[in-house]
Design a protein around this motif. Structure first.
Motif, PDB file in Angstrom:
ATOM      1  N   ALA A 131       0.860  -1.182   0.000  1.00  0.00           N
ATOM      2  CA  ALA A 131       0.000   0.000   0.000  1.00  0.00           C
ATOM      3  C   ALA A 131       0.892   1.226   0.000  1.00  0.00           C
ATOM      4  CB  ALA A 131      -0.932  -0.003   1.213  1.00  0.00           C
ATOM      5  N   GLU A 132       0.294   2.363  -0.287  1.00  0.00           N
ATOM      6  CA  GLU A 132       1.050   3.609  -0.287  1.00  0.00           C
ATOM      7  C   GLU A 132       1.621   3.851   1.115  1.00  0.00           C
ATOM      8  OE1 GLU A 132       2.994   6.846  -0.786  1.00  0.00           O
ATOM      9  OE2 GLU A 132       2.066   5.860  -2.519  1.00  0.00           O
ATOM     10  N   VAL A 183      -1.214   3.016   7.072  1.00  0.00           N
ATOM     11  CA  VAL A 183      -0.002   2.231   6.824  1.00  0.00           C
ATOM     12  C   VAL A 183       1.072   2.602   7.833  1.00  0.00           C
ATOM     13  CG1 VAL A 183       1.754   1.643   5.118  1.00  0.00           C
ATOM     14  CG2 VAL A 183      -0.593   2.103   4.377  1.00  0.00           C
ATOM     15  N   GLN A 184       1.231   3.873   8.107  1.00  0.00           N
ATOM     16  CA  GLN A 184       2.211   4.304   9.094  1.00  0.00           C
ATOM     17  C   GLN A 184       1.853   3.807  10.493  1.00  0.00           C
ATOM     18  OE1 GLN A 184       5.238   5.969   8.762  1.00  0.00           O
ATOM     19  NE2 GLN A 184       4.838   5.297   6.660  1.00  0.00           N
ATOM     20  N   ALA A 185       0.570   3.776  10.809  1.00  0.00           N
ATOM     21  CA  ALA A 185       0.151   3.244  12.111  1.00  0.00           C
ATOM     22  C   ALA A 185       0.489   1.768  12.232  1.00  0.00           C
ATOM     23  CB  ALA A 185      -1.345   3.466  12.310  1.00  0.00           C
ATOM     24  N   LEU A 186       0.370   1.025  11.125  1.00  0.00           N
ATOM     25  CA  LEU A 186       0.743  -0.388  11.146  1.00  0.00           C
ATOM     26  C   LEU A 186       2.247  -0.549  11.304  1.00  0.00           C
ATOM     27  CD1 LEU A 186      -0.072  -3.383  10.767  1.00  0.00           C
ATOM     28  CD2 LEU A 186       0.263  -3.043   8.303  1.00  0.00           C
ATOM     29  N   PRO A 206      -2.115   1.526  16.965  1.00  0.00           N
ATOM     30  CA  PRO A 206      -3.541   1.708  16.657  1.00  0.00           C
ATOM     31  C   PRO A 206      -4.200   2.764  17.532  1.00  0.00           C
ATOM     32  CG  PRO A 206      -3.195  -0.342  17.857  1.00  0.00           C
ATOM     33  CD  PRO A 206      -1.836   0.178  17.516  1.00  0.00           C
ATOM     34  N   ALA A 207      -3.747   2.923  18.784  1.00  0.00           N
ATOM     35  CA  ALA A 207      -4.356   3.923  19.659  1.00  0.00           C
ATOM     36  C   ALA A 207      -4.093   5.328  19.132  1.00  0.00           C
ATOM     37  CB  ALA A 207      -3.819   3.761  21.078  1.00  0.00           C
ATOM     38  N   GLY A 208      -2.860   5.594  18.703  1.00  0.00           N
ATOM     39  CA  GLY A 208      -2.550   6.905  18.152  1.00  0.00           C
ATOM     40  C   GLY A 208      -3.343   7.191  16.891  1.00  0.00           C
ATOM     41  N   HIS A 209      -3.504   6.184  16.028  1.00  0.00           N
ATOM     42  CA  HIS A 209      -4.299   6.358  14.815  1.00  0.00           C
ATOM     43  C   HIS A 209      -5.742   6.689  15.163  1.00  0.00           C
ATOM     44  CE1 HIS A 209      -6.867   4.929  11.480  1.00  0.00           C
ATOM     45  NE2 HIS A 209      -5.905   5.400  10.714  1.00  0.00           N
TER      46      HIS A 209
END
Length: 711
Positions: free
Chosen positions: A579-580, A586-589, A594-597
């Motif tokens: 993915a881009e 994608v950056q959260a992964l 996940p909490a910050g996202h």
């Protein structure tokens, strides 16, 4: 002063009054015993208030019936009965006197006198003396019906399973004694984990939003929370999205506290066995419940903990009216029954984040050191990959994917996640995959076909000259390759490696720890013994480009679910996400954050006025019916109506899904958005307007509060 015979005049007057009253009562005609069609009625509390199993919202009230003396002992509050209802003669209440069909119902209470002055029809039959509708369950179902603008009868159909006489005749043993407080085990990896379990064991009511670490430990951690609650002498309830995850928690709880202390409520049990287990819970023989969505109503005695796993999973939303979500039902139970609450997931939804932000619950997550130790290495198509392979960002299987698969197969099984068949975004930018959205309301744009311009699926405005706000591109795309074709491509590339598939038609539970390619759709990933050596997350743009408010959150949730099955970075586990790489999910992964996202997603929705910060309702029906209902409804001040927009005409050649318009009819849908705190007023207004239309037998209009799909 005394009379001549020595008696006080006042005392003599009292005796004369007593004699006169005795004579009057003797001469008065005796009252005839109350009867109905010649049968005597109950002498004490002869009126039963019955909730009739009729789901129409305009009949969402209690109806009074006479209780025959022969049914007096069994016709108690909470039991099932059958009554005559709706003969169509005279007024609605009078229509119950003689004719009408037999309907099921529940006695809610017994009273001495009805406020209805006419003759009451009598109960036709007490179906069972089992009091299945307890006051706590009634209060919960009433709260759910009010929140979702539905009828109480509809909610009770979801909450109480059908009766089985054989199961009711069974006797259940007393519950086992409370178990010992469980060891902390993997809960010690979370800074606040020990304190949370200790509070449960001491009878406290902590509320937490739990972001679980990747790996195989979360079923045992949920089981430990249940065991700690049982140790305090209270009951516990855990709701999971599917039977596979429920079976994992069931096995962990059995290993922790033994058999007989809990029940598993899933659809696969069959109606008789499911009702038998439900009765064991109601009668107090079982104090803990693990199950899927319908278990959220389980009548657990002295409830001390409600827990929900993977609250973002669509399986938690009921497909039957009034379409309640398990998260909202369990939160309501926690408040009404003063129980602890645990909302857990590998990721985090914006709804769960809102509970933390407004102080209702505390965040329960591990430190960064623990996250790095448990999570696999996440790789993306970054600039270095592009330098080695110029087509890496455009290719579906770039060299990064082949390298990751080849290296993983040398050490064990490799998971390949492919979006579901039919998971197609409406429109997205061809260059950067940014979803195409309306400039007015930020709704998803769609192409109706022909020569018509693109238009918004929410407000209906056209967007003839669209340009991507992210990169300025003007070209769109919407295509995807399915799981079967992916398996064929990988099979040709790795001819010596077995290729297995897991999806809607056939879902694998586990795979052995040996080299194999496992191609799976999201949510159907089998568990690998010892964990996967690597994983490929393909077609990320298709998940991110879905025409849905939750596209980014849902993509991250599905990626986390697959990546959590991979071995940790210390054991060589690697995940390649195609993915881009600059996109937020994608950056959260990559950071496993996940909490910050979710915090950033919630802030963005608050700025745009999107749920869960606001509340929404979908109103669907024929164009004139939708317009009339919205005009008649007394909506809260400041309510905003988006649309209406036309709904796709239901194809008679395919099975109808819940919520589809009648076959061949042209329906429209409007969205009503209100400010925070006005959700209850919105539901009440739409329910009242819909009930008024039903009384007048006007056109059908469907109302759904908090629709999961706003696209």
């Amino acid at each position: 002063m005394s009379s001549e015979n020595g008696r006080d005049p006042g005392e003599r007057g009292e005796q004369l009054a007593l004699i006169r009253e005795t004579v009057r009562k003797a001469k008065a005609p005796r009252a005839k015993p109350r009867t109905w069609r010649g049968a005597a009625l109950a002498g004490k509390l002869p009126v039963a208030r019955v909730l009739v199993d009729k789901g129409a919202v305009h009949l969402d009230k209690l109806w009074d019936y006479a209780v025959p003396a022969a049914m007096d002992a069994e016709a108690q509050p909470g039991v099932r009965v059958r009554v005559r209802f709706g003969a169509g003669t005279g007024k609605v209440r009078e229509g119950r006197r003689e004719g009408g069909g037999l309907l099921d119902g529940f006695i809610v209470e017994r009273i001495a006198e009805s406020d209805y002055r006419g003759p009451l029809a009598a109960l036709s039959q007490v179906v069972s003396p089992e009091p299945v509708l307890a006051p706590s369950l009634l209060a919960l179902c009433r709260g759910v019906a009010d929140r979702y603008a539905g009828s109480l009868a509809d909610v009770l159909q979801l909450a109480i399973p059908p009766r089985n006489a054989k199961a009711e005749a069974e006797r259940f043993p007393p519950p086992p004694p409370p178990p010992a407080v469980p060891p902390l085990a993997s809960w010690a990896r979370y800074p606040d984990g020990p304190a949370f379990l200790d509070a449960l064991a001491r009878g406290g009511t902590p509320r937490a939003v739990w972001t679980a670490l990747p790996g195989p430990h979360w079923p045992w951690e949920l089981a430990a929370a249940v065991a700690a609650t049982l140790a305090s002498g209270r009951g516990a309830l855990v709701v999971l999205p599917d039977g596979r995850s429920a079976a994992r928690v069931d096995a962990a709880l059995t290993e922790l506290v033994g058999r007989g202390a809990h029940a598993l409520l899933v659809a696969d049990s069959g109606p008789e066995e499911r009702y038998r287990r439900w009765l064991a819970i109601r009668r107090g023989a079982v104090r803990a419940v693990v199950g899927t969505r319908a278990a959220m109503y389980a009548p657990v005695a002295d409830l001390g903990l409600v827990a929900l796993w993977d609250d973002g999973n669509s399986s938690h939303g009921d497909t039957n009216a009034p379409y309640p979500h398990a998260r909202d039902v369990l939160l309501l139970r926690a408040v009404q029954e003063k129980a602890a609450c645990l909302v857990g997931d590998l990721g985090r939804t914006v709804e769960a984040t809102q509970l933390v932000e407004n102080g209702w619950a505390r965040s329960l997550e591990a430190g960064r050191d623990q996250v790095r130790a448990a999570a696999p290495l996440i790789r993306t198509v970054d600039d270095r990959e592009v330098a080695r392979d110029e087509a890496a960002r455009a290719a579906r299987l770039p060299s990064l994917a082949w390298q990751t698969a080849r290296a993983g197969l040398a050490r064990g099984p490799v998971l390949v996640q492919v979006p579901r068949r039919g998971y197609v975004p409406r429109l997205a930018c061809e260059r950067c995959r940014e979803p195409a959205r309306c400039r007015h309301c930020a709704g998803p744009l769609e192409a109706p076909g022909g020569e018509r311009a693109m238009e918004c699926a929410w407000c209906g405005r056209e967007a003839p000259e669209w340009h991507c706000v992210a990169c300025g591109g003007a070209r769109l795309r919407a295509q995807i390759v399915g799981a079967r074709r992916t398996a064929e491509e990988l099979g040709r590339a790795f001819p010596a490696v077995p290729v297995r598939t897991s999806g809607r038609d056939h879902i694998l539970d586990t795979v052995p720890d040996r080299p194999a390619l496992v191609v799976s759709t999201p949510g159907a990933e089998p568990v690998a013994e010892g964990g996967y050596a690597a994983a490929l997350l393909l077609d990320g743009w298709a998940l991110l480009g879905r025409a849905d408010l939750r596209a980014g959150e849902e993509a991250l949730r599905r990626w986390l679910g697959a990546a959590a099955l991979v071995r940790g970075q210390e054991d060589g586990g690697t995940v390649a996400v195609i993915a881009e790489p600059t996109l937020r999910p994608v950056q959260a992964l990559v950071r496993w954050d996940p909490a910050g996202h979710a915090v950033r997603e919630l802030a963005e929705r608050a700025e745009l006025g999107f749920p869960p910060v606001s509340r929404m309702a979908a109103v669907a029906g024929r164009a004139e019916d939708v317009a009339e209902l919205l005009e008649a409804a007394e909506l809260p001040p400041g309510a905003e109506v988006l649309g209406p927009v036309p709904l796709p005409v239901t194809d008679p050649g395919r099975p109808r899904r819940p919520g589809d318009p009648p076959v061949g009819e042209a329906w429209e849908r409007a969205l009503v958005r209100v400010r925070p705190g006005q959700g209850a007023a919105l539901a009440a207004a739409l329910k009242a307007a819909r009930a008024a239309r039903l009384v007048k037998r006007e056109g059908e209009v469907r109302v759904r509060i908090d629709p999961p799909d706003l696209g």
